[in-house]
Design a protein around this motif. Structure first.
Motif: not given
Lengths: 321, 321
Positions: B161-170, B245-251
């Motif tokens: 729905r949101r095109g996996h554009r939201d930065p993932v925090l958790e 997603m890896l980057r936004s979660l610190g990996h």
């Protein structure tokens, strides 16, 4: 007083027979004159999809989407989804076309979003271009249960899956005691210039509507004339198991047997010429018979029956064109 | 000891990337050698229909039903149902073809009849002709939840729905603590001659599988070699949001970042030639790198990658044809 120029007419309706009768009614009335109170006792879920067969039959019929040959479903629909489900081994006994599934998906999504069935029905009706008001008798859960020698059957198991061949020993309406009339139903009955009971099965099409608490009472206290059209002609139902069901439950499979069920609720009953000998028996139930040709075989005969019914109700006159 | 003639191989799999990799794996192994443990964290209900997108993508791909261009859905499917739903005003954001709906109807009916998802999946797989064993990681309810600045999103809302554009925090896996492995999963891992982690997003495709209690422990205590295929090539995911997603979660968005996530679970990681400089970093996580061309662009390249992976796992040799 002048005759009501845009009469408010309420029709209590079941499925296929009611829908065909309603085609005549809408052709005889101005747009938006009509409130159709529909049966939900035969609603079911198929794989989680909420299906309202009687509401859909009325909706599809009055918006020219109906498969005329079968009397239900969408004209020229495809069967890709159900054929695939069946090929995978699913027990796809309740047949749904792809366009029909599309409507059920919309309905189910809105219901799951918290909207009431009456609101959902109004949305679907507006989207398909219905100008008249189609409202389920209740937004609450009401299900017709047939008690047979093989146990209790939900409506569609009895009707579709087992081909309505089981003698019916008893009929119950699960949820009826707690079901409230949908918004507008009692108000429409109270404000009506005429009330009509469509030529539907009195036990399983009209019965669930009358079982909703308050609707039977509103009909008893009606201010307008109420006219029923007999679904029984010459001892047989024009469609479905009404005659056998009336007999197995101890009623007469005749217009006067139907009049007995509607005693106190209707003022007039429209019966077929072949049943003219029933006139006195019908009067015995406090109901005035109107004898005419009630067989609906084409648009003209539907209009003729609708007009005779609305004349008997006093909302159109023989001079109206 | 002679080489195992029909090796038992377990593959942990997400969706599209895994399915394409598995096409190569099945071509390199005898029939019925393979147990695919699939992700259910992205399962959802649409209008009450239970949909298992990752299981379906694997199933459709391996039975040659897949729409190759999109990577999901059924080839040459029609859209009559969803187009009708949309035309009626439904918010039909999760697109389903008619044949696909047929499968969801079958699945949902069987689930509502009380069958477990693993049993239902086996039925669907058998009906579509899959010879290998496809099993959901769990029959219990497990749902991937993405925590974003706009709040918690279920997987498909985030992804489709949101095109996996939201930065993932958790990332959370609702239900994981109570979810038990589906029947056969732990047994297949214990009995495997090789375990493979497909080139899927380690966080949201493999992560839900590893979150099922007992599966991570079974991998830690594995008797067979475990080989992961890196889903990250040259700092980017071949498909989907894994790198961001890896980057936004610190990996690290790199093969060694993935190796760090799999530390203790895998013995070997297959990485692309462009990432050969990562070899030492991967060794630092106790994982042996195998460097090869991992890009899957056609049947031959899928087979080549599968063969390299299975060779690294020790269940096929360079001499096998």
């Amino acid at each position: 007083m002048p005759r009501v120029s845009v009469p408010a007419v309420v029709v209590l309706a079941g499925g296929v027979g009611a829908a065909r009768f309603l085609q005549g009614v809408v052709s005889a009335l101005p747009a938006r004159a009509l409130t159709i109170v529909g049966n939900v006792g035969d609603d079911l879920e198929v794989a989680g999809l909420h299906i309202s067969p009687d509401l859909d039959t009325v909706l599809y019929t009055l918006t020219n989407n109906i498969d005329e040959g079968r009397g239900w479903g969408v004209r020229d629909d495809t069967n890709h989804a159900l054929e695939r489900a069946a090929s995978l081994g699913a027990d796809a006994w309740f047949w749904l076309g792809d366009l029909d599934i599309g409507l059920h998906i919309a309905r189910t999504e809105w219901l799951r979003d918290g909207h009431d069935l009456s609101e959902v029905t109004a949305r679907l009706a507006a989207a398909l271009g219905l100008e008249d008001h189609l409202v389920p008798c209740t937004d609450d859960r009401l299900r017709t249960i047939l008690v047979t020698a093989d146990g209790e059957l939900d409506f569609q198991t009895y009707y579709v899956r087992r081909g309505h061949r089981d003698p019916v020993l008893e009929i119950r309406f699960d949820g009826a005691a707690d079901a409230r009339p949908a918004p507008g139903v009692l108000e429409a009955i109270a404000a009506a210039d005429a009330i009509v009971i469509a030529p539907s099965n009195p036990l399983i099409s009209i019965g669930p509507i009358l079982a909703v608490s308050g609707i039977r009472e509103a009909l008893r206290e009606r201010g307008a004339r109420c006219v029923a059209v007999s679904p029984i002609v010459g001892g047989e139902a024009l469609r479905g198991p009404a005659a056998d069901m009336l007999r197995s439950l101890g009623h007469d499979a005749s217009p006067s047997g139907v009049a007995a069920l509607y005693e106190g609720l209707v003022d007039v009953m429209v019966i077929d010429d072949v049943d003219s000998a029933q006139a006195d028996a019908i009067r015995g139930h406090g109901v005035q018979p109107v004898v005419t040709d009630t067989i609906m075989c084409d648009a003209a005969s539907k209009q003729r029956l609708a007009r005779a019914t609305l004349e008997a109700a006093g909302v159109v006159s023989a001079h109206d064109d």
